[in-house]
Design a protein around this motif. Structure first.
Motif, short mmCIF file in Angstrom:
data_model
loop_
_atom_site.label_atom_id
_atom_site.label_comp_id
_atom_site.label_asym_id
_atom_site.label_seq_id
_atom_site.Cartn_x
_atom_site.Cartn_y
_atom_site.Cartn_z
N TYR A 1 -0.49 -14.04 -11.52
CA TYR A 1 1.02 -13.99 -10.76
C TYR A 1 0.53 -13.83 -9.42
N ALA A 2 1.40 -13.93 -8.56
CA ALA A 2 1.44 -13.41 -6.94
C ALA A 2 2.84 -13.26 -6.46
N TYR A 3 2.90 -12.47 -5.45
CA TYR A 3 4.26 -12.34 -4.71
C TYR A 3 3.97 -11.77 -3.33
N ALA A 4 4.99 -12.17 -2.46
CA ALA A 4 5.04 -11.53 -1.19
C ALA A 4 6.25 -10.62 -1.11
N LYS A 5 6.02 -9.41 -0.45
CA LYS A 5 7.22 -8.58 -0.27
C LYS A 5 7.05 -8.13 1.49
N GLU A 6 8.10 -7.42 1.70
CA GLU A 6 7.85 -6.91 3.31
C GLU A 6 6.97 -5.66 3.15
N LEU A 7 6.35 -5.68 4.25
CA LEU A 7 5.24 -4.45 4.48
C LEU A 7 5.95 -3.33 4.54
N TYR A 8 5.40 -2.30 4.07
CA TYR A 8 5.75 -0.89 4.07
C TYR A 8 4.63 -0.16 4.41
N GLY A 9 4.80 1.47 5.03
CA GLY A 9 3.50 1.98 5.50
C GLY A 9 3.33 2.90 4.17
N ILE A 10 1.95 3.81 4.33
CA ILE A 10 1.45 4.58 3.16
C ILE A 10 2.74 5.50 2.98
N SER A 11 3.68 6.08 3.72
CA SER A 11 4.54 6.95 3.58
C SER A 11 5.69 6.43 3.24
N GLY A 12 5.96 5.21 3.07
CA GLY A 12 7.13 4.35 2.61
C GLY A 12 8.02 4.02 3.86
N GLU A 13 7.54 4.06 5.07
CA GLU A 13 8.36 3.57 6.40
C GLU A 13 7.96 2.04 6.31
N LYS A 14 8.90 1.52 7.36
CA LYS A 14 8.63 -0.06 7.47
C LYS A 14 7.45 -0.26 8.24
N GLY A 15 6.62 -0.82 8.16
CA GLY A 15 5.35 -1.34 8.89
C GLY A 15 4.33 -0.16 8.69
N MET A 16 3.19 -0.32 9.44
CA MET A 16 2.17 0.78 9.44
C MET A 16 2.33 1.79 10.20
N SER A 17 2.28 3.01 9.73
CA SER A 17 2.30 4.25 10.54
C SER A 17 1.08 4.62 11.01
N GLN A 18 1.02 5.36 12.36
CA GLN A 18 -0.19 5.98 12.78
C GLN A 18 -0.09 7.49 12.49
N GLN A 19 0.85 7.98 11.99
CA GLN A 19 1.14 9.61 12.05
C GLN A 19 0.25 9.95 10.88
N ALA A 20 -0.21 11.42 11.46
CA ALA A 20 -1.36 11.96 10.64
C ALA A 20 -0.61 12.54 9.53
N VAL A 21 -1.55 12.89 8.40
CA VAL A 21 -1.01 13.46 7.22
C VAL A 21 -2.02 14.78 6.79
N SER A 22 -1.27 15.41 5.96
CA SER A 22 -2.17 16.52 5.59
C SER A 22 -2.50 16.24 4.14
N LEU A 23 -4.00 16.41 3.87
CA LEU A 23 -4.60 16.30 2.73
C LEU A 23 -4.94 17.32 1.91
N ALA A 24 -5.01 17.40 0.47
CA ALA A 24 -5.26 18.54 -0.38
C ALA A 24 -6.48 17.95 -1.10
N VAL A 25 -7.67 18.53 -1.46
CA VAL A 25 -8.54 18.35 -2.35
C VAL A 25 -7.96 18.75 -3.74
N SER A 26 -7.69 17.69 -4.72
CA SER A 26 -6.94 17.75 -5.99
C SER A 26 -7.83 18.61 -6.98
N SER A 27 -7.16 19.15 -7.56
CA SER A 27 -7.94 19.92 -9.07
C SER A 27 -7.99 18.62 -10.02
N VAL A 28 -7.57 17.59 -9.60
CA VAL A 28 -7.74 16.37 -10.79
C VAL A 28 -9.07 15.70 -10.69
N VAL A 29 -9.68 15.65 -11.62
CA VAL A 29 -10.86 14.88 -11.63
C VAL A 29 -10.51 13.48 -11.96
#
Ligand code: PMP
Length: 303
Positions: free
Chosen positions: A122-150
């Motif tokens: 299968y294949a499809y094309a859909k509109e681009l959204y950024g890592i935080s859900g906004e349209k296009g790519m964002s350059q905004q910095a994010v906070s990161l946690a080291v997870s307890s999940v292995v």
């Protein structure tokens, strides 16, 4: 059309030799891709009508399909043609292209008869959204946690083959949100950093970019960073990284098709990642952006 269908973002899909609106693409509930996660997929992106490194994406897709024993009848040229056609028919200038292959349905009805299945592409094309859900790519910095999940160990599910085993990644993302972080990076059983829900992680230590190896998907964006680093004479190392080394890094950034190069402003809420000192991240971001219009790095969708 139901209210649910109206909410599905429009896009164009391909399956069984036909193009169709994305909302009409169907996968059977009896497909082992759904019931057993016996599937692989690939996500490429298009900016300003150019597909970024389709050659690298197709190479990884074929490697994943082979590694997971999912046969594909399409060769490189056919895959590129379908990728372009989905985008052209959708009319998006900036898009994601998703491609996948599922194991299919066993003719015998017995879910262990893997050899009696016809894999489906299968294949499809859909509109681009950024890592935080906004349209296009964002350059905004994010906070990161080291997870307890292995992270699921590579001995169980090889992370180099792109897969749908997302329950550990999803758990880490939920834990991060509950604790007020944007996202998280998972550790392996030895406590070393692996990757996060949909991204690789890079730390800058003593001027060199360090990123984990062996326990992660070999990201296309990370591959771009490696090439760019070599062009810019920035040392790049595939190496183990402890949680403490990540917390103590000079700079940290995430790499993904959906977010590009995403700066991290803090790891586990520790101070120390000074935005003004993000010189390596900024240099990589600039070069990565420029590569999108470079004919050696991207292919026009309508040629
Ligand atoms: N790791 C995982 C688990 C991912 O799902 C992704 C995104 N597909 C990545 C890393 C980043 O890879 P890429 O740069 O190819 O998007």
């Amino acid at each position: 059309m139901t209210a649910y269908q109206e909410r599905i973002p429009e896009g164009v899909a391909y399956a069984d030799g036909e193009y169709m609106p994305l909302r009409d693409l169907q996968v059977s509930i009896a497909d082992l891709g759904f019931t057993q996660g016996a599937a692989t997929y690939e996500v490429a992106h298009v900016t300003n009508d150019r597909i970024f490194r389709p050659d690298w994406h197709i190479e990884r897709f074929l490697k994943s399909a082979e590694g997971l024993d999912l046969s594909l009848e399409h060769d490189e040229a056919a895959l590129l043609g379908i990728m372009k056609e989905c985008v052209n028919r959708s009319g998006f200038n900036n898009a994601f292209i998703w491609m996948g292959v599922t194991q299919g349905i066993p003719e015998t009805g017995i879910p262990r008869d893997y050899d009696k299945c016809e894999p489906r592409f299968y294949a499809y094309a859909k509109e681009l959204y950024g890592i935080s859900g906004e349209k296009g790519m964002s350059q905004q910095a994010v906070s990161l946690a080291v997870s307890s999940v292995v992270r699921i160990p590579p001995q169980s599910v090889d992370p180099r083959y792109k897969n749908h085993h997302w329950l550990d990644l999803r758990r880490a993302q939920k834990e991060a949100h509950q604790n007020g972080y944007d996202t998280a990076v998972l550790v392996d059983r030895g406590g070393y950093i692996t990757e996060g829900p949909g991204f690789n992680v890079c730390a800058v230590r003593e001027g060199a970019i360090v990123t984990p190896v062996g326990t992660v998907l070999e990201g296309i964006t990370r591959r771009a960073v490696q090439e760019i680093a070599s062009e810019l004479d920035i040392p790049f190392k595939l190496d183990r990284l402890t949680a403490w080394e990540l917390r103590m890094a000079e700079e940290v950034f995430l790499t993904s098709t959906s977010g590009g190069i995403t700066p991290v402003h803090s790891v586990d809420r520790l101070p120390g990642l000074d935005p003004k000192a993000r010189t390596t991240t900024a240099a990589i971001q600039d070069a990565y952006r420029a590569k999108h219009s470079d004919p050696a790095w991207s292919v026009p969708v309508n040629a």
